[in-house]
Design a protein around this motif. Structure first.
Motif, PDB file in Angstrom:
ATOM      1  N   HIS A 111       0.838  -1.201   0.000  1.00 57.51           N
ATOM      2  CA  HIS A 111       0.000   0.000   0.000  1.00 57.51           C
ATOM      3  C   HIS A 111       0.872   1.249   0.000  1.00 57.51           C
ATOM      4  O   HIS A 111       1.887   1.313   0.707  1.00 57.51           O
ATOM      5  N   GLU A 112       0.465   2.228  -0.769  1.00 64.43           N
ATOM      6  CA  GLU A 112       1.217   3.477  -0.863  1.00 64.43           C
ATOM      7  C   GLU A 112       1.356   4.124   0.517  1.00 64.43           C
ATOM      8  O   GLU A 112       0.376   4.294   1.242  1.00 64.43           O
ATOM      9  N   GLY A 113       2.592   4.442   0.869  1.00 67.93           N
ATOM     10  CA  GLY A 113       2.861   5.125   2.128  1.00 67.93           C
ATOM     11  C   GLY A 113       3.061   4.211   3.319  1.00 67.93           C
ATOM     12  O   GLY A 113       3.482   4.664   4.391  1.00 67.93           O
ATOM     13  N   ARG A 114       2.772   2.904   3.160  1.00 67.63           N
ATOM     14  CA  ARG A 114       2.863   2.009   4.324  1.00 67.63           C
ATOM     15  C   ARG A 114       4.308   1.735   4.721  1.00 67.63           C
ATOM     16  O   ARG A 114       4.606   1.591   5.908  1.00 67.63           O
ATOM     17  N   MET A 115       5.232   1.684   3.769  1.00 70.99           N
ATOM     18  CA  MET A 115       6.625   1.465   4.131  1.00 70.99           C
ATOM     19  C   MET A 115       7.161   2.635   4.957  1.00 70.99           C
ATOM     20  O   MET A 115       7.843   2.439   5.965  1.00 70.99           O
ATOM     21  N   LEU A 116       6.832   3.844   4.545  1.00 68.17           N
ATOM     22  CA  LEU A 116       7.266   5.027   5.292  1.00 68.17           C
ATOM     23  C   LEU A 116       6.653   5.028   6.692  1.00 68.17           C
ATOM     24  O   LEU A 116       7.341   5.294   7.681  1.00 68.17           O
ATOM     25  N   ALA A 117       5.372   4.714   6.772  1.00 70.84           N
ATOM     26  CA  ALA A 117       4.695   4.679   8.071  1.00 70.84           C
ATOM     27  C   ALA A 117       5.304   3.605   8.966  1.00 70.84           C
ATOM     28  O   ALA A 117       5.499   3.818  10.174  1.00 70.84           O
ATOM     29  N   THR A 118       5.647   2.449   8.380  1.00 69.94           N
ATOM     30  CA  THR A 118       6.244   1.365   9.151  1.00 69.94           C
ATOM     31  C   THR A 118       7.602   1.776   9.701  1.00 69.94           C
ATOM     32  O   THR A 118       7.922   1.524  10.868  1.00 69.94           O
ATOM     33  N   TYR A 119       8.407   2.422   8.870  1.00 72.81           N
ATOM     34  CA  TYR A 119       9.712   2.915   9.327  1.00 72.81           C
ATOM     35  C   TYR A 119       9.531   3.862  10.511  1.00 72.81           C
ATOM     36  O   TYR A 119      10.218   3.736  11.543  1.00 72.81           O
ATOM     37  N   ARG A 120       8.599   4.801  10.395  1.00 72.15           N
ATOM     38  CA  ARG A 120       8.374   5.766  11.467  1.00 72.15           C
ATOM     39  C   ARG A 120       7.863   5.099  12.745  1.00 72.15           C
ATOM     40  O   ARG A 120       8.251   5.478  13.862  1.00 72.15           O
ATOM     41  N   GLU A 121       7.017   4.092  12.577  1.00 70.02           N
ATOM     42  CA  GLU A 121       6.479   3.378  13.743  1.00 70.02           C
ATOM     43  C   GLU A 121       7.569   2.570  14.439  1.00 70.02           C
ATOM     44  O   GLU A 121       7.621   2.513  15.677  1.00 70.02           O
ATOM     45  N   HIS A 122       8.455   1.962  13.665  1.00 71.00           N
ATOM     46  CA  HIS A 122       9.578   1.231  14.254  1.00 71.00           C
ATOM     47  C   HIS A 122      10.479   2.187  15.021  1.00 71.00           C
ATOM     48  O   HIS A 122      10.944   1.870  16.126  1.00 71.00           O
ATOM     49  N   LEU A 123      10.730   3.337  14.433  1.00 74.29           N
ATOM     50  CA  LEU A 123      11.579   4.335  15.087  1.00 74.29           C
ATOM     51  C   LEU A 123      10.954   4.796  16.401  1.00 74.29           C
ATOM     52  O   LEU A 123      11.649   4.940  17.416  1.00 74.29           O
ATOM     53  N   ALA A 124       9.655   4.993  16.399  1.00 69.39           N
ATOM     54  CA  ALA A 124       8.953   5.418  17.616  1.00 69.39           C
ATOM     55  C   ALA A 124       9.048   4.344  18.704  1.00 69.39           C
ATOM     56  O   ALA A 124       9.207   4.656  19.893  1.00 69.39           O
ATOM     57  N   ILE A 125       8.961   3.077  18.304  1.00 70.45           N
ATOM     58  CA  ILE A 125       9.071   1.973  19.258  1.00 70.45           C
ATOM     59  C   ILE A 125      10.468   1.951  19.880  1.00 70.45           C
ATOM     60  O   ILE A 125      10.621   1.838  21.100  1.00 70.45           O
ATOM     61  N   VAL A 126      11.503   2.072  19.038  1.00 69.31           N
ATOM     62  CA  VAL A 126      12.879   2.055  19.547  1.00 69.31           C
ATOM     63  C   VAL A 126      13.116   3.239  20.481  1.00 69.31           C
ATOM     64  O   VAL A 126      13.699   3.089  21.565  1.00 69.31           O
ATOM     65  N   GLN A 127      12.680   4.407  20.083  1.00 68.73           N
ATOM     66  CA  GLN A 127      12.908   5.603  20.903  1.00 68.73           C
ATOM     67  C   GLN A 127      12.207   5.497  22.254  1.00 68.73           C
ATOM     68  O   GLN A 127      12.769   5.882  23.282  1.00 68.73           O
ATOM     69  N   ALA A 128      10.991   4.964  22.256  1.00 68.72           N
ATOM     70  CA  ALA A 128      10.255   4.812  23.521  1.00 68.72           C
ATOM     71  C   ALA A 128      10.965   3.820  24.439  1.00 68.72           C
ATOM     72  O   ALA A 128      11.041   4.027  25.656  1.00 68.72           O
ATOM     73  N   MET A 129      11.506   2.757  23.867  1.00 71.07           N
ATOM     74  CA  MET A 129      12.237   1.778  24.683  1.00 71.07           C
ATOM     75  C   MET A 129      13.541   2.379  25.191  1.00 71.07           C
ATOM     76  O   MET A 129      13.921   2.159  26.344  1.00 71.07           O
ATOM     77  N   GLU A 130      14.252   3.126  24.343  1.00 72.09           N
ATOM     78  CA  GLU A 130      15.497   3.776  24.761  1.00 72.09           C
ATOM     79  C   GLU A 130      15.262   4.715  25.936  1.00 72.09           C
ATOM     80  O   GLU A 130      16.089   4.816  26.847  1.00 72.09           O
ATOM     81  N   GLN A 131      14.145   5.406  25.902  1.00 71.41           N
ATOM     82  CA  GLN A 131      13.804   6.367  26.951  1.00 71.41           C
ATOM     83  C   GLN A 131      13.245   5.693  28.201  1.00 71.41           C
ATOM     84  O   GLN A 131      12.966   6.357  29.199  1.00 71.41           O
ATOM     85  N   GLY A 132      13.085   4.379  28.134  1.00 67.18           N
ATOM     86  CA  GLY A 132      12.514   3.659  29.261  1.00 67.18           C
ATOM     87  C   GLY A 132      11.064   4.043  29.508  1.00 67.18           C
ATOM     88  O   GLY A 132      10.578   4.016  30.647  1.00 67.18           O
ATOM     89  N   ASN A 133      10.378   4.374  28.435  1.00 61.37           N
ATOM     90  CA  ASN A 133       9.001   4.879  28.535  1.00 61.37           C
ATOM     91  C   ASN A 133       8.010   3.727  28.689  1.00 61.37           C
ATOM     92  O   ASN A 133       7.258   3.391  27.776  1.00 61.37           O
ATOM     93  N   ALA A 134       8.017   3.137  29.885  1.00 64.59           N
ATOM     94  CA  ALA A 134       7.143   1.996  30.145  1.00 64.59           C
ATOM     95  C   ALA A 134       5.671   2.382  30.134  1.00 64.59           C
ATOM     96  O   ALA A 134       4.803   1.552  29.873  1.00 64.59           O
ATOM     97  N   ALA A 135       5.389   3.654  30.384  1.00 68.46           N
ATOM     98  CA  ALA A 135       3.998   4.114  30.457  1.00 68.46           C
ATOM     99  C   ALA A 135       3.321   4.112  29.096  1.00 68.46           C
ATOM    100  O   ALA A 135       2.110   3.924  29.007  1.00 68.46           O
ATOM    101  N   GLN A 136       4.102   4.308  28.020  1.00 65.06           N
ATOM    102  CA  GLN A 136       3.499   4.453  26.698  1.00 65.06           C
ATOM    103  C   GLN A 136       3.913   3.382  25.689  1.00 65.06           C
ATOM    104  O   GLN A 136       3.285   3.268  24.637  1.00 65.06           O
ATOM    105  N   ILE A 137       4.960   2.605  25.977  1.00 68.76           N
ATOM    106  CA  ILE A 137       5.463   1.674  24.976  1.00 68.76           C
ATOM    107  C   ILE A 137       4.424   0.634  24.585  1.00 68.76           C
ATOM    108  O   ILE A 137       4.342   0.234  23.415  1.00 68.76           O
ATOM    109  N   TYR A 138       3.603   0.192  25.526  1.00 68.14           N
ATOM    110  CA  TYR A 138       2.575  -0.795  25.212  1.00 68.14           C
ATOM    111  C   TYR A 138       1.619  -0.242  24.164  1.00 68.14           C
ATOM    112  O   TYR A 138       1.303  -0.903  23.173  1.00 68.14           O
TER     113      TYR A 138
END
Length: 214
Positions: free
Chosen positions: A169-196
């Motif tokens: 789907h158009e735009g899904r690869m870009l969205a997936t990259y951004r979502e993966h980045l958000a997951i990594v950043q939340a884990m790096e920050q120890g953001n247990a409140a929002q990572i789930y």
């Protein structure tokens, strides 16, 4: 030497993954086992394993057909993924300061950056899917739970198939990259409140695309 049932499994899996088999055809166990030169007992073991993993559907006394994904398959696959990955990302976030986790996060970030490179160059869905799957596999492996890994492997084919469909789907690869980045950043920050929630939202977006395709 590789056991005969494993040889049969790998051979049939390769035929399916490389699109050598057709969805509108019934395949004979007897004929395929003879072509491969493997007796029916180990071949049948491979058939039942492939059926369990969602590659094929067994038709009694006739053979098997390739499995067509259904809405139930999609729902169950994402339920399993969400249960496993949301738990694992939460544990990673909680232990963000530990050295093994820091190493894992570096590997996840590298995989995410590779997604960006593919997105900006070849845009290959196959290559993108490989690193997408690597990202999620590493998250599951963090738990060092054999049951988690076994269950995840059981759904591997469905996950790959659904990922390929959604990434087309158009735009899904870009969205997936951004979502993966958000997951990594939340884990790096120890953001247990929002990572789930962040991980769950990543799953929900892909699931909705797959459901719409049906």
């Amino acid at each position: 030497m590789t056991p005969l049932n494993e040889q049969a499994y790998q051979h049939l899996q390769m035929l399916i993954m490389t699109h050598k088999l057709s969805y509108d055809k019934i395949y004979s166990e007897t004929k395929l086992s003879k072509e491969l030169g493997i007796s029916r007992t180990p071949f049948r073991d491979a058939i039942h394993r492939l059926a369990q993993e969602g590659y094929i559907d067994i038709i009694p006394s006739k053979g098997f057909t390739l499995h067509q994904l259904t809405s139930k398959d999609i729902i169950e696959t994402f339920q399993v993924r969400s249960a496993l990955e949301c738990y694992c990302t939460l544990q990673i976030a909680k232990n963000a300061e530990q050295e093994p986790v820091k190493k894992l996060l570096k590997e996840l970030l590298d995989a995410t950056e590779t997604l960006k490179v593919i997105l900006e160059t070849t845009k290959s869905i196959k290559d993108f899917c490989e690193y997408d799957f690597l990202f999620h596999t590493k998250i599951i492996a963090y738990a060092e739970n054999e049951q988690f890994s076994s269950l995840f492997d059981t759904f591997k084919y469905r996950m790959r198939k659904l990922a390929e469909l959604s990434l087309a789907h158009e735009g899904r690869m870009l969205a997936t990259y951004r979502e993966h980045l958000a997951i990594v950043q939340a884990m790096e920050q120890g953001n247990a409140a929002q990572i789930y929630e962040i991980t769950s939202r990543h799953m929900d977006r892909a699931r909705l695309i797959n459901m719409e395709d049906l």
